[in-house]
Structure formats: C-alpha cells, structure tokens
Design an enzyme around this catalytic site. Structure first.
Site, short mmCIF file in Angstrom:
data_model
loop_
_atom_site.label_atom_id
_atom_site.label_comp_id
_atom_site.label_asym_id
_atom_site.label_seq_id
_atom_site.Cartn_x
_atom_site.Cartn_y
_atom_site.Cartn_z
N SER A 165 -17.72 -39.44 11.53
CA SER A 165 -16.49 -38.74 11.16
C SER A 165 -16.67 -38.12 9.78
CB SER A 165 -15.33 -39.73 11.12
OG SER A 165 -14.19 -39.16 10.51
N TYR A 190 -11.80 -48.11 8.57
CA TYR A 190 -12.31 -47.04 9.43
C TYR A 190 -13.33 -46.18 8.67
CZ TYR A 190 -12.51 -42.94 12.43
OH TYR A 190 -12.96 -41.90 13.22
#
Ligand code: NAP
Length: 260
Positions: free
Chosen positions: A139, A152
C-alpha cells in the site's frame, strides 16, 4: 485483451476487490487460476466464469488454511504455479488504545506472517525451475507512519521492505518479485477496516478503481519492476514523501487520516 507470461496463477483474497480483479484479468487472458479466500461461494462464481479454475477455500489465519495453500504452491503433481499473488489483507482504523488487540494481532498474522510464509513457499518452488513471479500487495500507506492506521501502515511497511529485499536477493534467478502499492481503492476494504468515512473525506480524484490497480500490478510483475504505484497522483505523492523530513511527513499523515 492483455497477454501475460503466466501459465497458472494463485491469488489470495480473490473473492473481493483488488484480488478479484486480478483473478478476472488473468482469467480473461486464459491463465489457469487457483483462487483462495474464505467465501467459497464467491470463488465458485469465478470458477463458473473461466476455464481451469481451482477453488481453494482457506482461512489464512489458521494453520490448516495456510498449510493447504503452501502445499498447493509446492505441489509438483498438479500444474505448477508460476505466479503467486499475496493479496489477502485488512486494516483497522482508530487509536491503538481503543482497538481490540486480538484483531490487531490477526492483522499482523494475515498481512505479514501469512504473506511471508506464502512468499517463501513460492520462491522455493520457483528458484529451482529458474522462472516465476511473485506479486505482494502492499500500500502507499507503507511509505510513512499512519496515525489511526498505525498497525496497518506498519504491516504494509514490512510488506514493501520485505518484497524489495526479495527483489534484490532473487536477481539473476529468473524469479521476479514486485510490491504493488495502491492508494485509496474502492473495495470492501473500507467496510472491513472501518474507513467508510474516507469516502466523503477524500475527493473523487483520489480514488482508484480495482481494475486499474490490478492491471498496473500485473504489468509491473510481468516486466520485473520492484514497485508498482498505480495512478499519477500516488506516484507524485510517493516521490514527495521520499524527500520530506520524517517529522513533517508524520504530521501530514496525522492530519490527513482524520477521525471519522
Ligand atoms: N482498498 C484500498 O484502499 C487498498 C489500498 C491499498 C492496499 N490495499 C490492499 O489490497 C489488498 C486487497 O484489499 P481490497 O481492497 O481488495 O479489500 P477487500 O475487498 O476487503 O478484499 C480482501 C480480500 O482478502 C480476503 N481475506 C481476508 N481475510 C482473509 C483470511 N483470513 N483468509 C483468507 N482470505 C482473507 C477476503 O476474502 P474472504 O473475506 O472471502 O476471506 C477478500 O477477498 C489488501 O492487502 C489491502 O491491504 C487496499
């Protein structure tokens, strides 16, 4: 229709979002598939749509689920898998002290531990064959600390770092390794990760669709690129974040990922 150099691809998290799109694009190009997720009904829909789709229902948070996928990657009695896509993952938004620590632990187990084990299974099967492809879905959140998405972002920092290191380690082996680093993409991620508020916080131009993300990732791994950052806006932001002092980048991230 795109042409890819893969014969048989295993895609985790193929039941939804980016993984589903990757599976669809591969299926449309005639690549055989092994599709992995917990929701078997969604995987059966893929199997009904394309030829040569193996459905492998597995929860990657269980030892049995993870072992069954590792075993399929290493299995030499079936069509050898020459592309592994580690896509299954999730996030949790909020202040760390307010979040369920067991959920955060599972996030690390899926995003980091399962991805590492399946990467290991993939490269140990591919190196002796002198050929293969590994696409790990990370990401843009991996490029700086993410207040209110702390665990995350940290898991994705691991994924990018691990994948870039593998890319270098495997130079000359015939095995190509790529980290796909999307920005905001409309999928079920927002409902699973409690980030639905992002839909109103961020303008339309900030959103990618899973189709372009999947295409970018598949092209990048085909061409042996270390990183794929889909979308001009995220390419620009990533370049800027690389030269921004850490403290400033942290503050900007803190202001950007607001409470919702
Ligand atoms: N959407 C974004 O904005 C965005 C941005 C950057 C990176 N990413 C990354 O992209 C990847 C795909 O996410 P997405 O956006 O496509 O989200 P999504 O629509 O929620 O898809 C997640 C996939 O992971 C699977 N999965 C979740 N837990 C699993 C488990 N325990 N075992 C096996 N499979 C599991 C889900 O399948 P089942 O529920 O059927 O098991 C589903 O197919 C993730 O790694 C995510 O971190 C997403």
């Amino acid at each position: 229709m795109a042409r890819y150099p893969f014969t048989c691809a295993l895609v985790t998290g193929a039941s939804s979002g980016i993984g589903h799109e990757i599976a669809v694009q591969l299926g449309m190009s005639g690549v055989s598939l092994v599709v992995v997720a917990r929701r078997g009904d969604r995987l059966e829909e893929l199997a009904a749509r394309f030829k040569n789709v193996e459905v492998l229902v597995a929860d990657l948070l269980t030892d049995a689920g993870l072992s069954s996928v590792e075993a399929r990657i290493s299995d030499t009695t079936k069509t050898p898998i020459d592309l592994v896509v580690n896509n299954a993952g999730f996030g949790t938004s909020g202040l760390v002290q307010d979040l369920d620590v067991d959920r955060l632990t599972n996030e690390i187990r899926l995003n980091v531990v399962a991805l590492t084990r399946l990467s290991h299974a993939a490269i140990t099967a591919m190196i002796p064959r002198g050929r293969g492809y590994l696409l790990n879905v990370s990401s843009v959140a991996s490029f700086q600390a993410g207040p209110r998405l702390a665990v995350y972002s940290a898991t994705k920092a691991y994924v990018t770092s691990f994948t870039e290191a593998l890319h270098e380690e495997l130079r000359g082996t015939g095995v190509r390794v790529t980290a796909l680093c999307p920005g905001l993409t409309r999928t079920e991620f927002q409902s699973v990760s409690n980030t639905e508020g992002f839909a109103t916080q961020y303008p339309n131009f900030a959103w990618l669709n899973p189709t372009e993300v999947a295409r970018d990732g598949l092209n990048a791994v085909t061409h042996g690129k270390a990183l794929s950052i889909p979308g001009a806006i995220y390419k620009g932001l990533s370049a800027v974040s690389g030269i921004t002092p850490r403290g400033l980048a942290r503050r900007i991230a803190s202001l950007t990922i607001r409470r919702h």
